[in-house]
Enzyme design. Structure first.
Site, mmCIF file in Angstrom:
data_model
loop_
_atom_site.group_PDB
_atom_site.id
_atom_site.type_symbol
_atom_site.label_atom_id
_atom_site.label_comp_id
_atom_site.label_asym_id
_atom_site.label_seq_id
_atom_site.Cartn_x
_atom_site.Cartn_y
_atom_site.Cartn_z
ATOM 1 N N HIS A 1 0.739 -1.196 0.121
ATOM 2 C CA HIS A 1 0.115 0.049 0.015
ATOM 3 C C HIS A 1 0.764 1.352 0.007
ATOM 4 O O HIS A 1 0.199 2.358 -0.013
ATOM 5 C CB HIS A 1 -0.896 0.091 1.214
ATOM 6 C CG HIS A 1 -0.397 0.284 2.227
ATOM 7 N ND1 HIS A 1 0.468 -0.576 3.303
ATOM 8 C CD2 HIS A 1 -0.093 1.550 3.353
ATOM 9 C CE1 HIS A 1 1.013 -0.059 4.268
ATOM 10 N NE2 HIS A 1 0.549 1.181 4.389
HETATM 11 N N1 UDP Z 1 -3.652 -4.915 8.924
HETATM 12 C C1 UDP Z 1 -5.143 -5.676 9.279
HETATM 13 N N2 UDP Z 1 -5.748 -5.822 8.127
HETATM 14 C C2 UDP Z 1 -5.115 -6.068 6.718
HETATM 15 C C3 UDP Z 1 -3.839 -5.246 6.678
HETATM 16 C C4 UDP Z 1 -3.157 -4.990 8.024
HETATM 17 O O1 UDP Z 1 -5.238 -5.604 10.342
HETATM 18 O O2 UDP Z 1 -5.887 -6.327 5.914
HETATM 19 C C5 UDP Z 1 -3.205 -4.528 10.334
HETATM 20 C C6 UDP Z 1 -1.873 -5.096 10.251
HETATM 21 O O3 UDP Z 1 -2.004 -6.411 11.162
HETATM 22 C C7 UDP Z 1 -1.005 -4.123 11.353
HETATM 23 C C8 UDP Z 1 -1.626 -2.710 10.642
HETATM 24 O O4 UDP Z 1 -2.908 -3.262 9.999
HETATM 25 O O5 UDP Z 1 -1.159 -4.154 12.768
HETATM 26 C C9 UDP Z 1 -0.492 -2.135 9.750
HETATM 27 O O6 UDP Z 1 -1.026 -1.086 9.044
HETATM 28 P P1 UDP Z 1 -0.935 -0.674 7.617
HETATM 29 O O7 UDP Z 1 0.055 -1.896 6.926
HETATM 30 O O8 UDP Z 1 -1.832 -0.284 6.820
HETATM 31 O O9 UDP Z 1 0.161 0.477 8.044
HETATM 32 P P2 UDP Z 1 1.973 0.566 8.232
HETATM 33 O O10 UDP Z 1 2.046 -0.087 9.533
HETATM 34 O O11 UDP Z 1 2.703 0.523 7.102
HETATM 35 O O12 UDP Z 1 1.780 2.154 8.617
#
Ligand code: UDP
Length: 366
Positions: free
Chosen positions: A206
């Protein structure tokens, strides 16, 4: 003590849930929860409030969509009167999204000190919107709640006073420990997707650098599709990526062992991560969660903020610049398996308690 927490994006719901629970268990601490609206629907927001027991927000600003500038600006416009009305003692912000930046900026301008959870993370890539958000938020912060020793050292290098930095550990580890057992009860997602424990790749994509560049997205998508011929690939698809795939004319629905689904709730995600053979991602949080479960990870980026994971062999980096290179990296990561040891880079699962200890000690000191 009155704290105003500003959150708005999926990973922030996970982090804030742990801290909110610890805060609300303390006497004389009042948390005002503000949801900016950056992520707003059931799959990206609602399900996290339910599953993680996050209280209903006191304010929902309903700000989403538009350019970075428009979104951040609208958040600032909505936050100003709220500071006038609530007059908090502290603002608590998390991570590196536009909601983090808006919360920190509105607060600092109102003369309210900012405490930043996940302070000191750096990718050193200023082309990454999250990097700008982190750097500016740390410039505006008074209290630096660092997840790792690497973050502490970075803040010291940037001239932050030692006394303002607290290595509290990673609240995402708290969440995995707190909800791991509840997630066990949800193992039904595996048979529902037709995958067996330990036999599939879990992939998430993403980051703007990967979704906004058609060529990059195509390389990633084709490499995952090819990998699925040998090892099933499960992709819970972020709405930004779905829109980008449609724009690029790539199939947003997988076929056969290339299993493309809607974003899943947190508990289902924990089940998928724990049972994956390999995680392939560009997410910061998912890189760490793979490690918490002892699952190797391949990161679709040229660099990561979580450098300890690479140094210890749990994470490998592959810049998604060519399909064959990604395919080779996936094959290599599958063949390499797990490193022998898993050091405690992220603390002991009690980061939220420490954050609350630090915050309440500030009140006594002031
Ligand atoms: N997550 C979730 N469902 C999904 C994808 C991610 O619950 O379909 C959770 C994941 O387990 C983690 C968080 O969302 O706790 C991560 O968010 P994301 O990847 O959107 O953001 P980043 O960590 O890259 O800022």
């Amino acid at each position: 003590m009155k704290l105003l927490t500003v959150i708005g994006a999926r990973p922030q719901f996970v982090k804030a849930a742990m801290v909110s629970r610890a805060l609300r268990a303390r006497p004389n601490v009042h948390e005002v929860l503000v949801h900016t609206g950056q992520h707003f629907d059931e799959t990206m927001s609602g399900v996290f409030f339910e599953e993680l027991g996050l209280p209903r927000p006191d304010y929902d600003l309903g700000v989403n969509g538009g350019s970075h500038g428009a979104m951040t600006g609208r958040m600032l416009v909505a936050l100003d009167p709220l500071y006038e009305a609530e007059r908090p003692d502290w603002t608590l912000v998390y991570g590196d999204t536009n909601s983090t930046l808006a919360g920190a900026l509105a607060s600092a301008k109102m003369g309210v000190p900012v405490a930043h959870v996940e302070a000191g993370m750096r990718s050193f890539d200023r082309a990454m919107p999250e990097e700008i958000n982190r750097v500016v938020t740390d410039r505006l912060s008074t209290l630096f709640l660092a997840a790792t020793e690497t973050a502490v050292q970075q803040l010291l290098r940037e001239g932050v006073a030692d006394s303002a930095i607290h290595r509290v550990g990673d609240v995402m580890y708290d969440a995995v420990r707190a909800l791991g057992a509840a997630a066990e009860a949800r193992a039904a997602i595996l048979p529902r997707l037709g995958v067996a424990a330990g036999s599939f790749i879990l992939a998430t994509v993403h980051r703007a650098a990967n979704t906004d560049d058609d060529a990059c997205l195509r390389h990633i998508w084709q490499a995952l599709g090819a990998a699925a011929h040998a090892t099933p690939v499960v992709v819970p698809l972020h709405p930004r990526t779905r829109a980008a795939l449609e724009r690029a004319g790539l199939p947003a629905a997988g076929r056969g062992p290339f299993i493309v689904i809607e974003p899943v709730g947190y508990l289902d995600m924990l089940v998928l991560e724990r049972n994956a053979r390999l995680v392939v991602t560009d997410s910061g949080g998912v890189q760490k969660e793979a490690f918490f479960f002892g699952v190797p990870c391949l990161t679709l980026r040229a660099e990561t903020e979580w450098t300890e994971l690479v140094a210890s062999g749990w994470n490998r980096l592959v810049p998604p610049t060519d399909e064959a290179r990604i395919q080779t990296a996936i094959a290599d990561a599958l063949a390499a398996g797990r490193p022998d040891s898993r050091p405690e880079f992220f603390g002991d699962g009690h980061a939220a308690e420490r954050i609350v200890d630090v915050l309440t000690a500030q009140r006594r000191a002031s």
